[in-house]
Design a protein around this motif. Sequence first.
Motif, short mmCIF file in Angstrom:
data_model
loop_
_atom_site.label_atom_id
_atom_site.label_comp_id
_atom_site.label_asym_id
_atom_site.label_seq_id
_atom_site.Cartn_x
_atom_site.Cartn_y
_atom_site.Cartn_z
N GLY A 2 0.81 -1.20 0.00
CA GLY A 2 0.00 0.00 0.00
C GLY A 2 0.84 1.25 0.00
N ARG A 3 1.24 1.70 1.19
CA ARG A 3 2.06 2.90 1.33
C ARG A 3 3.24 2.58 2.24
NH1 ARG A 3 -0.88 3.50 -2.18
NH2 ARG A 3 -2.36 5.15 -2.61
N GLU A 4 4.42 3.08 1.87
CA GLU A 4 5.60 2.92 2.72
C GLU A 4 6.51 4.11 2.55
OE1 GLU A 4 7.72 -0.62 1.52
OE2 GLU A 4 8.80 0.45 -0.03
N VAL A 5 7.17 4.48 3.63
CA VAL A 5 8.15 5.55 3.58
C VAL A 5 9.49 4.93 3.20
CG1 VAL A 5 8.88 5.49 6.00
CG2 VAL A 5 8.99 7.63 4.74
N ARG A 6 10.25 5.67 2.40
CA ARG A 6 11.60 5.24 2.05
C ARG A 6 12.55 6.35 2.42
NH1 ARG A 6 10.61 2.42 -3.87
NH2 ARG A 6 9.09 0.91 -3.13
N ARG A 7 13.66 5.97 3.04
CA ARG A 7 14.71 6.94 3.36
C ARG A 7 15.51 7.16 2.10
NH1 ARG A 7 15.46 7.91 8.91
NH2 ARG A 7 16.65 9.65 8.08
N VAL A 8 15.71 8.43 1.75
CA VAL A 8 16.40 8.81 0.52
C VAL A 8 17.39 9.92 0.81
CG1 VAL A 8 14.44 8.12 -0.95
CG2 VAL A 8 14.59 10.47 -0.10
N ALA A 9 18.27 10.16 -0.15
CA ALA A 9 19.22 11.27 -0.05
C ALA A 9 18.46 12.59 -0.21
CB ALA A 9 20.30 11.14 -1.11
N ALA A 10 18.99 13.66 0.35
CA ALA A 10 18.35 14.98 0.29
C ALA A 10 18.12 15.44 -1.15
CB ALA A 10 19.18 16.00 1.05
N ASP A 11 19.01 15.07 -2.05
CA ASP A 11 18.89 15.52 -3.45
C ASP A 11 18.32 14.44 -4.37
OD1 ASP A 11 21.04 13.80 -3.35
OD2 ASP A 11 22.40 15.09 -4.47
N ALA A 38 21.18 8.66 3.27
CA ALA A 38 19.72 8.61 3.15
C ALA A 38 19.11 9.21 4.42
CB ALA A 38 19.25 7.19 2.93
N THR A 39 19.12 10.53 4.49
CA THR A 39 18.67 11.25 5.69
C THR A 39 17.27 11.82 5.57
OG1 THR A 39 19.66 13.28 4.86
CG2 THR A 39 21.04 11.88 6.30
N HIS A 40 16.67 11.73 4.38
CA HIS A 40 15.37 12.33 4.14
C HIS A 40 14.30 11.25 3.91
CE1 HIS A 40 17.74 15.89 4.05
NE2 HIS A 40 16.71 16.65 3.71
N ALA A 58 12.57 16.58 4.78
CA ALA A 58 13.67 16.47 5.75
C ALA A 58 13.32 15.67 7.00
CB ALA A 58 14.15 17.86 6.16
N SER A 59 12.03 15.54 7.33
CA SER A 59 11.66 14.82 8.55
C SER A 59 10.36 14.06 8.33
CB SER A 59 11.48 15.78 9.72
OG SER A 59 10.31 16.57 9.54
N ALA A 60 10.13 13.08 9.19
CA ALA A 60 8.88 12.32 9.14
C ALA A 60 7.69 13.25 9.39
CB ALA A 60 8.91 11.19 10.16
N GLN A 61 7.85 14.18 10.32
CA GLN A 61 6.77 15.11 10.65
C GLN A 61 6.43 16.03 9.46
OE1 GLN A 61 9.51 14.56 12.47
NE2 GLN A 61 8.71 13.64 14.35
N SER A 62 7.45 16.55 8.79
CA SER A 62 7.17 17.44 7.64
C SER A 62 6.53 16.65 6.50
CB SER A 62 8.43 18.16 7.18
OG SER A 62 9.43 17.26 6.76
N LEU A 63 6.91 15.39 6.33
CA LEU A 63 6.28 14.56 5.31
C LEU A 63 4.82 14.31 5.66
CD1 LEU A 63 6.28 12.85 2.77
CD2 LEU A 63 7.33 11.00 4.08
N ALA A 64 4.54 13.98 6.91
CA ALA A 64 3.15 13.75 7.33
C ALA A 64 2.30 15.00 7.13
CB ALA A 64 3.10 13.29 8.78
N HIS A 65 2.84 16.17 7.47
CA HIS A 65 2.11 17.43 7.24
C HIS A 65 1.84 17.62 5.76
CE1 HIS A 65 1.78 19.20 11.19
NE2 HIS A 65 3.06 18.94 11.43
N TRP A 66 2.82 17.39 4.91
CA TRP A 66 2.64 17.56 3.47
C TRP A 66 1.55 16.62 2.95
CZ3 TRP A 66 2.40 14.92 -1.00
CH2 TRP A 66 2.48 15.65 -2.18
#
Length: 146
Positions: A2-11, A38-40, A58-66
Amino acid sequence: MGREVRRVAADWQHPVGEDGKFQPLFGGQMPDWKPGVATHYQMYETTTPGTPISPVMASAQSLAHWLVEHRASAFGELAASYDAWLRVCQGNPAFSFAFERNRVVNGVEHEYQAHKHDCGTHKGRERQGSGDRRENKATKQTETGP
Protein backbone atom coordinates in the motif's frame (compact mmCIF):
# COMPACT_ATOMS: atom_id res chain seq x y z
CA MET A 1 1.21 -3.61 0.09
CA GLY A 2 0.00 0.00 0.00
CA ARG A 3 2.06 2.90 1.33
CA GLU A 4 5.60 2.92 2.72
CA VAL A 5 8.15 5.55 3.58
CA ARG A 6 11.60 5.24 2.05
CA ARG A 7 14.71 6.94 3.36
CA VAL A 8 16.40 8.81 0.52
CA ALA A 9 19.22 11.27 -0.05
CA ALA A 10 18.35 14.98 0.29
CA ASP A 11 18.89 15.52 -3.45
CA TRP A 12 17.14 12.31 -4.59
CA GLN A 13 15.28 12.58 -7.87
CA HIS A 14 13.16 9.53 -8.63
CA PRO A 15 13.83 8.38 -12.22
CA VAL A 16 11.43 9.62 -14.88
CA GLY A 17 10.90 7.90 -18.23
CA GLU A 18 10.71 9.44 -21.69
CA ASP A 19 6.96 9.82 -21.19
CA GLY A 20 7.59 12.07 -18.16
CA LYS A 21 6.13 9.56 -15.70
CA PHE A 22 7.92 8.10 -12.69
CA GLN A 23 9.61 4.79 -13.42
CA PRO A 24 8.67 2.03 -10.96
CA LEU A 25 11.30 1.23 -8.32
CA PHE A 26 10.32 -1.44 -5.86
CA GLY A 27 12.10 -1.50 -2.50
CA GLY A 28 14.98 -3.71 -3.70
CA GLN A 29 15.63 -1.48 -6.71
CA MET A 30 16.35 1.69 -4.74
CA PRO A 31 19.93 3.00 -4.67
CA ASP A 32 22.20 1.51 -2.03
CA TRP A 33 23.25 4.73 -0.30
CA LYS A 34 26.25 4.80 2.00
CA PRO A 35 25.48 5.19 5.73
CA GLY A 36 24.45 8.72 6.64
CA VAL A 37 23.39 9.68 3.09
CA ALA A 38 19.72 8.61 3.15
CA THR A 39 18.67 11.25 5.69
CA HIS A 40 15.37 12.33 4.14
CA TYR A 41 11.90 10.82 3.68
CA GLN A 42 9.68 10.14 0.68
CA MET A 43 6.31 8.35 0.61
CA TYR A 44 5.83 5.61 -1.99
CA GLU A 45 2.80 3.71 -3.14
CA THR A 46 3.64 0.05 -3.44
CA THR A 47 0.33 -1.39 -4.58
CA THR A 48 1.45 -1.62 -8.20
CA PRO A 49 4.37 0.30 -9.65
CA GLY A 50 6.30 1.54 -6.59
CA THR A 51 6.39 5.27 -7.33
CA PRO A 52 6.54 8.33 -5.06
CA ILE A 53 3.40 10.15 -3.98
CA SER A 54 5.29 12.97 -2.23
CA PRO A 55 8.36 15.13 -2.59
CA VAL A 56 11.49 14.41 -0.56
CA MET A 57 11.15 15.87 2.94
CA ALA A 58 13.67 16.47 5.75
CA SER A 59 11.66 14.82 8.55
CA ALA A 60 8.88 12.32 9.14
CA GLN A 61 6.77 15.11 10.65
CA SER A 62 7.17 17.44 7.64
CA LEU A 63 6.28 14.56 5.31
CA ALA A 64 3.15 13.75 7.33
CA HIS A 65 2.11 17.43 7.24
CA TRP A 66 2.64 17.56 3.47
CA LEU A 67 0.57 14.39 2.93
CA VAL A 68 -2.33 15.84 4.95
CA GLU A 69 -2.16 19.32 3.42
CA HIS A 70 -2.16 17.88 -0.12
CA ARG A 71 -4.79 15.22 0.64
CA ALA A 72 -2.41 12.55 -0.61
CA SER A 73 -4.02 9.27 -1.53
CA ALA A 74 -4.01 6.74 1.28
CA PHE A 75 -6.18 4.57 -1.01
CA GLY A 76 -8.00 5.80 -4.10
CA GLU A 77 -9.58 9.13 -3.24
CA LEU A 78 -9.33 8.52 0.51
CA ALA A 79 -6.96 10.68 2.55
CA ALA A 80 -5.70 10.07 6.10
CA SER A 81 -5.16 12.04 9.30
CA TYR A 82 -1.83 13.51 10.40
CA ASP A 83 -1.38 10.90 13.15
CA ALA A 84 -2.11 8.04 10.75
CA TRP A 85 0.35 9.36 8.14
CA LEU A 86 2.97 10.04 10.81
CA ARG A 87 2.85 6.41 11.90
CA VAL A 88 3.62 5.33 8.31
CA CYS A 89 6.28 8.06 7.95
CA GLN A 90 8.00 6.61 11.00
CA GLY A 91 8.45 3.30 9.20
CA ASN A 92 5.23 1.39 9.85
CA PRO A 93 3.89 0.16 6.50
CA ALA A 94 0.19 0.29 5.69
CA PHE A 95 -1.87 -1.92 3.45
CA SER A 96 -3.96 -0.35 0.70
CA PHE A 97 -7.32 -0.95 2.32
CA ALA A 98 -9.25 -2.93 4.89
CA PHE A 99 -12.88 -3.89 5.39
CA GLU A 100 -14.62 -2.48 8.46
CA ARG A 101 -18.30 -3.11 9.15
CA ASN A 102 -19.02 -3.96 5.49
CA ARG A 103 -17.22 -0.93 4.08
CA VAL A 104 -13.81 -0.30 2.56
CA VAL A 105 -11.48 2.00 4.51
CA ASN A 106 -7.95 3.12 3.66
CA GLY A 107 -5.20 1.04 5.19
CA VAL A 108 -3.22 4.00 6.54
CA GLU A 109 -6.04 5.06 8.84
CA HIS A 110 -7.07 1.47 9.60
CA GLU A 111 -3.59 0.46 10.78
CA TYR A 112 -3.33 3.61 12.91
CA GLN A 113 -6.68 2.94 14.60
CA ALA A 114 -5.80 -0.73 15.13
CA HIS A 115 -2.45 0.25 16.64
CA LYS A 116 -4.17 2.71 19.01
CA HIS A 117 -6.56 -0.03 20.07
CA ASP A 118 -3.80 -2.63 20.50
CA CYS A 119 -1.64 -0.27 22.56
CA GLY A 120 -4.48 0.28 24.98
CA THR A 121 -5.56 -3.34 25.36
CA HIS A 122 -2.58 -5.57 24.54
CA LYS A 123 0.50 -4.15 26.23
CA GLY A 124 3.76 -5.70 25.01
CA ARG A 125 2.30 -6.77 21.69
CA GLU A 126 2.91 -5.42 18.21
CA ARG A 127 0.35 -5.50 15.41
CA GLN A 128 1.34 -7.72 12.49
CA GLY A 129 -0.28 -6.71 9.18
CA SER A 130 -4.04 -6.36 8.99
CA GLY A 131 -4.90 -9.73 10.57
CA ASP A 132 -5.15 -10.83 14.18
CA ARG A 133 -1.57 -12.11 14.51
CA ARG A 134 0.64 -10.31 17.01
CA GLU A 135 4.19 -10.83 18.20
CA ASN A 136 4.87 -10.74 21.89
CA LYS A 137 8.07 -8.67 22.12
CA ALA A 138 9.15 -10.34 25.34
CA THR A 139 8.93 -13.92 24.05
CA LYS A 140 9.29 -13.33 20.27
CA GLN A 141 6.37 -15.71 19.75
CA THR A 142 3.46 -15.06 17.45
CA GLU A 143 0.06 -15.15 19.10
CA THR A 144 -3.40 -15.20 17.61
CA GLY A 145 -6.25 -13.40 19.26
CA PRO A 146 -8.95 -10.74 19.04
